[in-house]
Each structure stands twice: as structure tokens, then as C-alpha cells.
Design an enzyme around this catalytic site. Structure first.
Site, PDB file in Angstrom:
ATOM      1  N   GLY A 250       0.805  -1.215   0.000  1.00  0.00           N
ATOM      2  CA  GLY A 250       0.000   0.000   0.000  1.00  0.00           C
ATOM      3  C   GLY A 250       0.835   1.261   0.000  1.00  0.00           C
ATOM      4  N   ASP A 251       2.155   1.118  -0.044  1.00  0.00           N
ATOM      5  CA  ASP A 251       3.006   2.316  -0.102  1.00  0.00           C
ATOM      6  C   ASP A 251       4.240   1.956  -0.939  1.00  0.00           C
ATOM      7  OD1 ASP A 251       4.184   4.852   0.484  1.00  0.00           O
ATOM      8  OD2 ASP A 251       3.041   4.928   2.343  1.00  0.00           O
ATOM      9  N   ASP A 252       5.274   2.802  -0.893  1.00  0.00           N
ATOM     10  CA  ASP A 252       6.429   2.568  -1.757  1.00  0.00           C
ATOM     11  C   ASP A 252       6.996   1.159  -1.563  1.00  0.00           C
ATOM     12  OD1 ASP A 252       6.269   5.295  -2.585  1.00  0.00           O
ATOM     13  OD2 ASP A 252       7.329   5.880  -0.760  1.00  0.00           O
TER      14      ASP A 252
END
Ligand SMILES: *[C@@H]1O[C@H](CO)[C@@H](O)[C@H](O)[C@H]1NC(C)=O
Ligand SMILES: *[C@@H]1O[C@H](CO)[C@@H](O)[C@H](O)[C@H]1NC(C)=O
Ligand SMILES: *[C@@H]1O[C@H](CO)[C@@H](O)[C@H](O)[C@H]1NC(C)=O
Ligand SMILES: *[C@@H]1O[C@H](CO)[C@@H](O)[C@H](O)[C@H]1NC(C)=O
Ligand SMILES: *[C@@H]1O[C@H](CO)[C@@H](O)[C@H](O)[C@H]1NC(C)=O
Length: 468
Positions: A250-252
Site C-alpha cells: 500500500g506504499d512505496d
């Protein structure tokens, strides 16, 4: 027919017995794994009262096992085997000259109870926790001031059971910063490999103030809607090798960092000499590789090769802003294969989010020497969004051999460039005016490999006597 049947039966029997034989040899024998160092001593979690029933809390079993094995650090070191089963636990602490080996059928489950996670101080280079102003929950697997630590397995699983943390975070009901799955602080010679990490409460793997770090063959998965589930975040670390990782989050997927605003500037420890090779990333709302946003101690000499990203917001993103100071320089990227992206190239000079109001508006970052070559992308909305800072041009950008194929709904403006300077060669669609100067046919990439790239792992044995 009557004569063939017995022969067939015999063949089947022989087949079966050879299967049993090979199972027997696994039972009685051992597995092997690749380690920085092999260990003379070995123990199994169950010898310390561990119960793999998914219900019993094993924090004490892990900690007493590791504390006991610590006494063998100067006698060839020790490894702790986590055998098949479901091992519920709170946070525990690693020691030097130690290997944690997670069997392929073992699952370590992070406790959803906050009481099982001690609180620790914020990092000095951050000044505060990222989620809140107070302290932080210690990571599930934690270590500080260590030398020679291996966390590996036969691709065994660490499940952070993040859902309760994510909903508390979204509801704003957490008083302290969420824990990570693995955080190693202030340490040298670290290996994290051959694991499956799922549903971390927040970041997955966070080496900070470390040197000589190897992170390989991890599979990291979290729902693409989960908050801040970054994959691998080297933070103020030097000599790092991050290869052969698969990350959906859900992120980098990877974020290189080095401290936050005035705290990071004061701590002054860069992330440098990092190789990232064969990353496969899916992250619809974030970058395959971010540099920043916390970059106040500086980021330099980052080599990225053979990246594959699918359904990812951008490939490599530089995230910075006024007040952050520091630098991002000597970035070398070669070989990216991208499919379905909002942007290919993204530099953000106005990234917000400060630790507090004490940042210095005169602390502007230096972004210089960013090289991209051999990039193929399809189904892209906007090729580049490159925004430097007024009075702080992001300079010496080089692009070569770049082929970007557009989506059915492309942005009318393919290159959105402000406050940048650089050159290009053989780039489609044709770049903005600020990058249209003639560049080399191949942008820079260092010819000499980093020493960490050449470090060979040893083949180590792990006995599995209790798996009968
Ligand atoms: C969490 O752990 C504490 C301390 O062991 C215990 O008192 C409490 O009942 C636990 N909470 C839940 C929801 O299990
Ligand atoms: C780790 O080492 C630093 C100095 O490098 C020291 O300040 C700190 O107290 C040590 N932490 C622990 C837990 O030993
Ligand atoms: C573990 O996963 C890696 C990929 O990350 C794979 O190459 C390797 O074969 C797997 N090992 C086992 C024992 O399944
Ligand atoms: C591209 O733009 C379209 C139309 O706005 C949007 O539906 C789609 O999600 C975008 N694709 C990506 C990868 O951002
Ligand atoms: C160009 O980028 C700026 C931010 O630097 C943004 O405000 C603007 O909307 C972008 N324009 C287009 C057409 O993408």
C-alpha cells in the site's frame, strides 16, 4: 493384461517407497540455507517452551531462547529454528552472531495486543514518531548495536496481522507510532532473506544507521489499500544490497531515507552505496522506488538495475521540499520494464509533511546527477512530472534510450517540467525543453561494482530433528 498388472503394481509400489524414502531423509536430515556466517550451535524454539498453536503467546519463549543463545556468541554463534506451526508473539530482541531461521511451514504471528509491544524512543534523526508525537512501538523483530545477524528461512512467513493497526490508525485512535515487522538499528553485517512478510502494521523492513546490509529473496505482501506498508526502507545506511525481492504493498515498494528535516540535518547520516537489483513491484498509489521524503541526511550513490513495476503510480520518485536540506545525488538507474503507470519519472519539490514547525525554511535540498537509461514502459498516463524548487533547480538529469507507450487516456501534457535542468538522448515521447539538450547515448552508470555486491553467502545447515 493379467501379466502386465503385477508389473504395474510393482512399479507403483517402487514409486511409493521411493517417495517415503525421500521423506525419511528430510525427517532425519537437514535443510540448507545461504548465510553471511554459519553457526556452530543450534536450538529449536520448542526447547524454550514455545507452542505453535496460534493462540499461546511465545514472546517469552523467543526472548529466553535468544538470551540463552547470546552466551554462545563468542563460541561460533548460534541459530534458533522456528519449526512448523503458528507462533503468536509480541516484539522480541535479537543479539549478535545469531541466526533466526524460520522453517517453510512456520508462521510467526504478530500479536494484535498493544501490551505485547514495548514502547521505545523516536529515532534521533526523526525527532518524533511518524504516526504521532510520542514514542514508537518496538518492531516485532528488533535489534540494536549488533554485529553479524541473519534473519532467514525456507521462505517461512512473518504475518504482522496488521488489520487492527490499520483501522486504529485510520480512526486516529493510536497514541503511538505503529511498529514495523523488522527493524535493525545501529548495526553492521545484517542479512534478511528468504522470508514471506505479510500484513505489516506499517513498514516491513527498516534497517537504520546500519552498514553492510543484505536483503534478498523476500516476498512482501499487504493490501494495496493498507496505510504505510512500505516494503524495504534503508534509512541512513551504507553499503546495502537489495536484490531479488517481490513486493505488493500500500506504499512505496522500496524507500531510501535519511532522517527528517532539522533532526535529520543534525544527525547527518546519509544513505549511500546502495544497489537495488531485480525488484518486482506492484503499488497502485505509490512508487516502485522512492528517494525521500525523509532525506535530510542525504542520499547518494544509489544503483538500480532491472526493475519491473506493474500497476504502480511511478517508477522512481524523488520526494523532497523546503526545510528538508540534505541532498539526493549520484542516482543511477538502468533497465526498467514498466506496465500501467500514472507517471514514469516523478520528482516532487514541494512534498509537505514536516515533523514540527521548527524546520528551517532556508534548508533547501540539493538534487543533482540523476541518470536514467534503458527504460521501456507501456500504458502510461503522463511520462514525467518533474518539479524542482523556485531558486533551487534540480540539475544534471540525464535520460537515454527511453520508450514510453501511452494509455488510452493520456494526459495532454506528457512532460510537466519546472525548475529542472538536464539532457537526453533517444527518448519518446520527446522530452520537455528543459531536458532537450543532447545527452550521451548511455547516461552514467558506475562500471565498478560496490564491495557489498561481491559478498558471498555460505551454505549453512539447519538440523530438523523435531520435525518427525
Ligand atoms: C492484552 O494484554 C494484557 C497484558 O497481558 C492483558 O491484560 C489484556 O487482557 C490483553 N488484551 C486483550 C484484548 O487480550
Ligand atoms: C547503542 O550504541 C550507542 C552508541 O553508538 C549508545 O548511545 C546506545 O546507548 C547503545 N544502545 C544500546 C541499547 O546498547
Ligand atoms: C524461496 O523463494 C525464492 C524467491 O524469493 C525462491 O527462489 C526459492 O526457490 C524459494 N526457496 C524455497 C526453499 O522454496
Ligand atoms: C490513467 O488515467 C485514467 C483516466 O483518468 C484513470 O482512470 C487511470 O486510473 C489512470 N491510470 C493510472 C495508472 O494512473
Ligand atoms: C504540472 O505540475 C504541477 C506541479 O508541479 C501541477 O500543479 C500541475 O497541475 C501539473 N500540470 C499538468 C498538466 O500535469
Amino acid at each position: 493384461m493379467a501379466r502386465i498388472l503385477p508389473i504395474l503394481l510393482m512399479l507403483i509400489l517402487i514409486g511409493n517407497s521411493s517417495v517415503i524414502e525421500s521423506r525419511n531423509s528430510v525427517k532425519a536430515g537437514s535443510d540448507t540455507y545461504q548465510g553471511l556466517n554459519c553457526r556452530k550451535h543450534s536450538a529449536i524454539l520448542t526447547e524454550f517452551g514455545g507452542k505453535g498453536d496460534g493462540v499461546t503467546l511465545n514472546t517469552k519463549a523467543f526472548q529466553s531462547a535468544i538470551d540463552k543463545l547470546k552466551t554462545l556468541a563468542n563460541d561460533g554463534g548460534a541459530q534458533l529454528v522456528v519449526p512448523p506451526g503458528k507462533w503468536l508473539t509480541g516484539s522480541f530482541n535479537l543479539v549478535s552472531h545469531f541466526t533466526l531461521y524460520i522453517h517453510k511451514d512456520a508462521v510467526i504471528l504478530g500479536s494484535p495486543n498493544e501490551s505485547d509491544w514495548p514502547l521505545i524512543d523516536p529515532l534521533p534523526s526523526y525527532g518524533r514518531g511518524r504516526d504521532s508525537n510520542g514514542p514508537r512501538f518496538r518492531s516485532l523483530i528488533f535489534g540494536t548495536n549488533l554485529t553479524d545477524v541473519v534473519v532467514t528461512g525456507g521462505n517461512g512467513t512473518i504475518d504482522g496481522q496488521g488489520a487492527t493497526w490499520w483501522s486504529k490508525f485510520k480512526a486516529g485512535s493510536l497514541k503511538n507510532t505503529r511498529p514495523y515487522l523488522i527493524e535493525i538499528l545501529n548495526s553492521d553485517q545484517i542479512q534478511i532473506s528468504n522470508l514471506v512478510l505479510v500484513n505489516s502494521p506499517s513498514w516491513n523492513v527498516h534497517p537504520v544507521y546500519c552498514s553492510n546490509v543484505i536483503i534478498e529473496r523476500l516476498t512482501i505482501r499487504a493490501p494495496v489499500t493498507s496505510p504505510n506498508t512500505d516494503g524495504i526502507n534503508p534509512d541512513s545506511c551504507s553499503n546495502v544490497r537489495i536484490v531479488d525481492n517481490f513486493i505488493v504493498s500500500g506504499d512505496d515498494c522500496i524507500s531510501v531515507k535519511s532522517g527528517w528535516d532539522q533532526y535529520g540535518i543534525k544527525y547527518n547520516k546519509p544513505s549511500e552505496h546502495i544497489v537495488i537489483r531485480r525488484l518486482t513491484c506492484i503499488s497502485p498509489d505509490s512508487a516502485a522506488i522512492a528517494l525521500g521524503s525523509e532525506m535530510s541526511g542525504g542520499i547518494q550513490d544509489i544503483r538500480v538495475e532491472e526493475t519491473v513495476a506493474i500497476n504502480t503510480q511511478s517508477a522512481i520518485r524523488i520526494k523532497t521540499g523546503i526545510g528538508r536540506g540534505g541532498f539526493v545525488k549520484d542516482i543511477f538507474v538502468k533497465g526498467m520494464n514498466l506496465n500501467t503507470m500514472k507517471y514514469v519519472f516523478w520528482m516532487t519539490g514541494n512534498y509537505g509533511s514536516h515533523p514540527d514547525n521548527g524546520f528551517d525554511p532556508k534548508s533547501i535540498p540539493v538534487i543533482k546527477g540523476v541518470n536514467y537509461r534503458d527504460v521501456v514502459a507501456v500504458n502510461v498516463n503522463q511520462t514525467a512530472n518533474l518539479a524542482g524548487i523556485d531558486g533551487d533547480v534540480f540539475s544534471n538529469i540525464c535520460l537515454s534510450n527511453v520508450k514510453v507507450g501511452l494509455s488510452q487516456t493520456p494526459n495532454k501534457i506528457q512532460w510537466n517540467c519546472t525548475n529542472i535542468q538536464g539532457v537526453s538522448s533517444d527518448v519518446t515521447p520527446p522530452p520537455c525543453e528543459l531536458l532537450s539538450g543532447k545527452g550521451p547515448t548511455g547516461c552514467d552508470f558506475p562500471a565498478k561494482a560496490l564491495p557489498i555486491d561481491g559478498v558471498k553467502l555460505q551454505t549453512c545447515n539447519v538440523a530438523l530433528p523435531l520435525l518427525l
